[in-house]
Design a protein around this motif. Sequence first.
Motif, PDB file in Angstrom:
ATOM      1  N   HIS A  10      -7.334  -1.579  -0.994  1.00 25.78           N
ATOM      2  CA  HIS A  10      -8.058  -1.396   0.264  1.00 25.78           C
ATOM      3  C   HIS A  10      -7.335  -0.589   1.334  1.00 25.78           C
ATOM      4  CE1 HIS A  10     -11.044  -3.985  -1.384  1.00 25.78           C
ATOM      5  NE2 HIS A  10     -10.274  -5.061  -1.371  1.00 25.78           N
ATOM      6  N   LEU A  11      -6.042  -0.378   1.200  1.00 23.77           N
ATOM      7  CA  LEU A  11      -5.340   0.459   2.166  1.00 23.77           C
ATOM      8  C   LEU A  11      -5.251   1.884   1.633  1.00 23.77           C
ATOM      9  CD1 LEU A  11      -2.364  -1.679   3.518  1.00 23.77           C
ATOM     10  CD2 LEU A  11      -4.325  -0.828   4.792  1.00 23.77           C
ATOM     11  N   ALA A  12      -5.602   2.852   2.472  1.00 26.55           N
ATOM     12  CA  ALA A  12      -5.514   4.256   2.059  1.00 26.55           C
ATOM     13  C   ALA A  12      -4.092   4.568   1.628  1.00 26.55           C
ATOM     14  CB  ALA A  12      -5.934   5.170   3.206  1.00 26.55           C
ATOM     15  N   GLN A  13      -3.971   5.288   0.533  1.00 25.33           N
ATOM     16  CA  GLN A  13      -2.661   5.594  -0.039  1.00 25.33           C
ATOM     17  C   GLN A  13      -2.235   7.011   0.316  1.00 25.33           C
ATOM     18  OE1 GLN A  13      -1.004   2.982  -2.136  1.00 25.33           O
ATOM     19  NE2 GLN A  13      -2.551   2.056  -0.808  1.00 25.33           N
ATOM     20  N   THR A  14      -0.938   7.213   0.435  1.00 24.67           N
ATOM     21  CA  THR A  14      -0.417   8.547   0.752  1.00 24.67           C
ATOM     22  C   THR A  14       0.317   9.190  -0.416  1.00 24.67           C
ATOM     23  OG1 THR A  14       1.592   7.560   1.684  1.00 24.67           O
ATOM     24  CG2 THR A  14      -0.227   8.003   3.211  1.00 24.67           C
TER      25      THR A  14
END
Length: 393
Positions: A10-14
């Motif tokens: 659920h957290l945008a990945q870099t």
Amino acid sequence: MSNRQLFLSHLAQTTDFPLLVEIERAEGIYMYSPEGKAYIDLISGIGVSNVGHCHPHVVKAAKDQIDKYMHLMVYGEYVQTPQVKLAEALVRTLPAPLTSVYLVNSGSEAIEGAMKLAKRFTGRPHIISCKDAYHGSSQGALSAGGNEFFKQNYRPLIPGHLHMPFNSLPALDLIDHQTAAVLVETVQGEAGVRIASPEYFAALRARCTEVGALLILDEIQVGFGRTGKFWAFEHYNIVPDILVSAKGMGGGMPIGAFISSKEIMDVLKDNPILGHITTFGGHPVSAAASLATIETIMSENLLAEVEAKADYFRSLLVHPKIINIRNKGLMMAVELESFELLKPVIDKAIELGVVTDWFLFCDNSMRIAPPLIITFDEIKKACNIILQALDSV
């Protein structure tokens, strides 16, 4: 689902390879996993925790302010004690005419504001920055950045940005009467701690003055004591027209600032009014934490031992795989032969309890930028782990 699964879901990945170190609490130079494993934070959350994690004075200031009020109104309308006290304290650390402080939320936003201010004050179209510079990830800051790899897939960017080599006297001829500002990191960070000569900065200041361009110094990473001076430009006997700060400024809370003379800053007041606006800039809790950070650096005399601590790192980090060490105070780059060698060393060090990293534009060098509060015994402990990691790969 575990926190790790939630993070990935659920957290945008870099990247495709985040560190995935889970931290439950942090104090001083240490971070702790839910299982209680201790990690030495040798990079200060990338230049943020200059006074260490959860410094008691900073935490108390933030908690006290929360009990009074949090957000009240967009920046610049209400008289808020944390903001005015912080601005006063910042100005006390600076030479004239840097007396006007615009508080924002981050380094990128401070860069954006500084560039807008320079264009508005001079009426000129061009911003010159340096190759391999890093100023942030927003569109304007990315346009000023000097590494094409990170820019190429986001074009078109903002026009009017020119780039010159860092620490090159002949390149200063690029600065002309179309130049609104020259934006330079006082020490290049993501290029791997690249340091310019005093002669370069003297010539840069003189050239900007000669043609009427403003000199913007980006001290997002190097300000607030990182180099052994409160501001890194103090090493070079120059004064910028606009100074940019963030990262270590907040003691762990999000805040940034661009600082200039009242003459320059006042152009944001008209034609148009509200020439730069921010809702959360100078948030009272962050401002209170930032003031406490300044007070901590001063009261604990954290600048006094920066050079000695850096020298101690250099004396201990001796290994056949280390090619070179570059530093300005406790901003250090430990150079190895290649990223292919460095990455497993970093991974092993983390496994052994020391968190370090590489640089965006210099992936064969290990980043070392610990909290300024680190002790000599803690330096020895961290270096022993790094040497153990070097031996293991």
